[in-house]
Enzyme design. Structure first.
Site, PDB file in Angstrom:
ATOM      1  N   LYS A  85      83.077  55.123  58.760  1.00  0.00           N
ATOM      2  CA  LYS A  85      83.730  53.862  58.409  1.00  0.00           C
ATOM      3  C   LYS A  85      83.997  52.952  59.619  1.00  0.00           C
ATOM      4  CE  LYS A  85      85.638  54.693  53.908  1.00  0.00           C
ATOM      5  NZ  LYS A  85      85.192  56.057  53.529  1.00  0.00           N
ATOM      6  N   GLU A 107      91.763  46.622  51.760  1.00  0.00           N
ATOM      7  CA  GLU A 107      92.253  47.421  50.646  1.00  0.00           C
ATOM      8  C   GLU A 107      91.809  48.850  50.911  1.00  0.00           C
ATOM      9  OE1 GLU A 107      89.321  45.788  50.434  1.00  0.00           O
ATOM     10  OE2 GLU A 107      88.290  47.726  50.325  1.00  0.00           O
ATOM     11  N   SER A 374      78.643  62.235  56.506  1.00  0.00           N
ATOM     12  CA  SER A 374      79.384  60.975  56.651  1.00  0.00           C
ATOM     13  C   SER A 374      80.765  61.153  57.277  1.00  0.00           C
ATOM     14  CB  SER A 374      79.513  60.286  55.297  1.00  0.00           C
ATOM     15  OG  SER A 374      80.096  61.149  54.331  1.00  0.00           O
TER      16      SER A 374
END
Ligand SMILES: *Cc1c(COP(=O)(O)O)cnc(C)c1O
Length: 392
Positions: A85, A107, A374
Site C-alpha cells: 500500500k 478512507e 502483497s
C-alpha cells in the site's frame, strides 16, 4: 471526456458536478508531475531509501519441491509498513505536496490503507484525517492506535453499515466541501478517473521489478503470475508488466469466503454484475434493486463489494483469469507458507498462495510461477490462532 478513463465500457466519472473541477485539476497535476524530473527523482529516492525498494523476488526451494514447479514470491511484505500500500500512498502524498495541498483525507476499512496514508503524511509533513466506519474502528483497534501514533486523526462514521463503503461516501462529501485545500488519497484502483490510472501507475513498480528479476534469474518470462484481488491494486501492479506477453497467465484470486450466497464472499469479478459504485462503472456485488450487498472474507483487506474497472475489463476480455479461494483454504495456505518458508503471509496474500497450490501441477517441473506476496501476516496472527492455527 471521450475515451479517457474508460477501460472498454468500464470506468468513467460518475460523480456529482461539484467533483468535476477537482478531478480535472488532479488529472492535470498528475500529467505534469509524470513528466517532472524532480518529482520522479524524489519519489524514486523515497522508494529506495525510505520504503526499501526494490523488494526481493525470492525463490522458494521447499515450496517448489512440494508443488512441483519453480515458485517465486515477490516480497511486498518487506516494504515499509508491511504491504504494497505504501507504493501508492507515497506517490499520492508527494503529488499532493506538489499540488500545494495542506491536508490529506483517506478512507479505510481494515485500517491498512489508513496506516499507509498516515506514514506518508508524517514523512512529507502533511496532516492526515482518515474516515473509518465506527464498526471498523471497534474491530480494528490496533490500526486505529497506529494511526494515532503516526499523528493522523481518525474520524468514525456512524452512517449505513458503519463500514468501508460508508467511510468512502463520507470522504467524498468532505472532498467536495474542501477541494482547494484537500487531497483525497484513494487506496486502490477504484473510484472515478483519474484515480484508477494514478494508483495503477504507482503500483506498477512491483511488476517492473518482478519482470526484470525473473528474467535475470530464469532467463525467461514466468508461465503464470498470481495475485489476490480486493480492489485490485496489488494485482494490477504486478500484472501490468506482463499484459502484453500472451504466454504469461495472469490470475486474480478473490475471497470466496464461506460460500457463494450474498453476504458470504467478496468475489466481485467472479460473481458480481455491472453497476456504478464510488464514481466508476465496474462489476460489483448488488441485489436486484442495485443496493450494495454485504460482503465477507477472513481477510479484511479483501472485504470490498467493488473492484477496479481496469481489472473488470481485462477479466471480461479473458486476459486475466479469475478464481476464488475460501476462508479455510486461505488459512491453510497461511500455515503452509509459514512452516515451509519461514514467511508469515497476510491473509489477503494467502488467497494467492492457496490458488497457486492448485495451479502449480498444471505447469510441470520447469514451469515458473510468480506469486505476489502483497503483505506480511503479523497483523493476522490473532485471527488465525483464534481459528485453530489453520489446517495443514
Ligand atoms: C489492502 C490489501 C490488499 C487488497 O487490496 P488490493 O487493492 O486488491 O491490492 C491485499 N493485500 C494486502 C496485504 C492488503 O493490505
Amino acid at each position: 471526456m471521450g475515451n479517457k478513463g474508460r477501460y472498454g465500457r468500464f470506468g468513467g466519472q460518475y460523480v456529482p458536478e461539484t467533483l468535476m473541477p477537482p478531478l480535472i485539476a488532479l488529472e492535470e497535476a498528475y500529467d505534469r508531475v509524470s513528466r517532472d524530473r524532480s518529482f520522479i527523482t524524489k519519489l524514486e529516492t523515497y522508494q529506495r531509501e525510505y520504503a526499501g525498494r526494490p523488494t526481493p523476488l525470492t525463490y522458494c526451494e521447499n515450496t517448489s519441491r512440494e508443488l512441483g514447479c519453480r515458485v517465486y514470491l515477490k516480497r511486498e511484505d518487506l516494504l515499509h509498513g508491511g504491504a504494497h500500500k505504501l507504493n501508492n500512498t507515497l506517490g499520492q502524498a508527494l503529488l499532493a505536496k506538489y499540488m500545494g495541498k495542506e491536508r490529506i483525507i483517506a478512507e479505510t476499512g481494515a485500517g491498512q490503507h489508513g496506516v499507509a496514508t498516515a506514514i506518508a503524511g508524517a514523512l512529507l509533513g502533511i496532516p492526515v484525517e482518515v474516515y473509518m466506519g465506527s464498526e471498523d474502528v471497534r474491530r480494528q483497534a490496533l490500526n486505529v492506535e497506529r494511526m494515532n501514533l503516526l499523528g493522523a486523526r481518525v474520524l468514525p462514521v456512524e452512517g449505513g453499515s458503519r463500514t468501508l463503503k460508508d467511510a468512502v461516501n463520507e470522504a467524498l462529501r468532505d472532498w467536495a466541501a474542501n477541494v482547494y485545500s484537500t487531497h483525497y488519497l484513494i487506496g486502490s484502483i477504484v473510484g472515478p478517473h483519474p484515480y484508477p490510472r494514478i494508483v495503477r501507475d504507482f503500483q506498477a513498480v512491483i511488476g517492473r521489478e518482478a519482470r526484470a528479476q525473473v528474467l535475470a534469474k530464469e532467463g525467461r518470462l514466468p508461465d503464470a503470475v498470481v495475485a489476490c484481488v480486493g480492489g485490485g491494486s496489488n494485482a494490477i501492479g504486478i500484472f501490468s508488466a506482463f499484459e502484453s506477453d500472451p504466454g504469461v497467465r495472469l490470475i486474480g484470486v478473490e475471497a470466496g469466503g464461506t460460500g457463494e450466497r450474498a453476504g458470504e464472499h467478496s468475489a466481485t469479478l467472479c460473481l458480481g454484475s455491472e453497476g456504478v459504485l464510488h464514481g466508476a462503472l465496474s462489476l460489483l456485488l448488488q441485489d436486484v434493486h442495485g443496493q450494495i450487498e454485504a460482503t465477507h472474507s477472513v481477510a479484511a483487506g479483501l472485504d470490498y463489494p467493488g473492484v477496479g474497472p481496469e481489472l473488470a475489463y481485462h477479466a471480461s476480455l479473458g486476459r486475466i483469469e479469475t478464481a476464488t479461494v475460501r476462508d479455510e483454504e486461505a488459512l491453510a495456505a497461511f500455515s503452509f507458507l509459514a512452516r515451509r518458508e519461514g514467511i508469515i503471509p497476510a491473509l489477503e496474500s494467502s488467497h494467492a498462495i492457496a490458488h497457486a497450490r492448485k495451479v502449480a501441477p498444471e505447469l510441470g517441473r520447469d514451469g515458473v510461477l510468480v506469486i505476489n506476496l502483497s503483505g506480511r501476516g503479523d497483523k493476522d496472527a490473532g485471527e488465525v490462532m483464534a481459528r485453530g492455527g489453520g489446517n495443514l
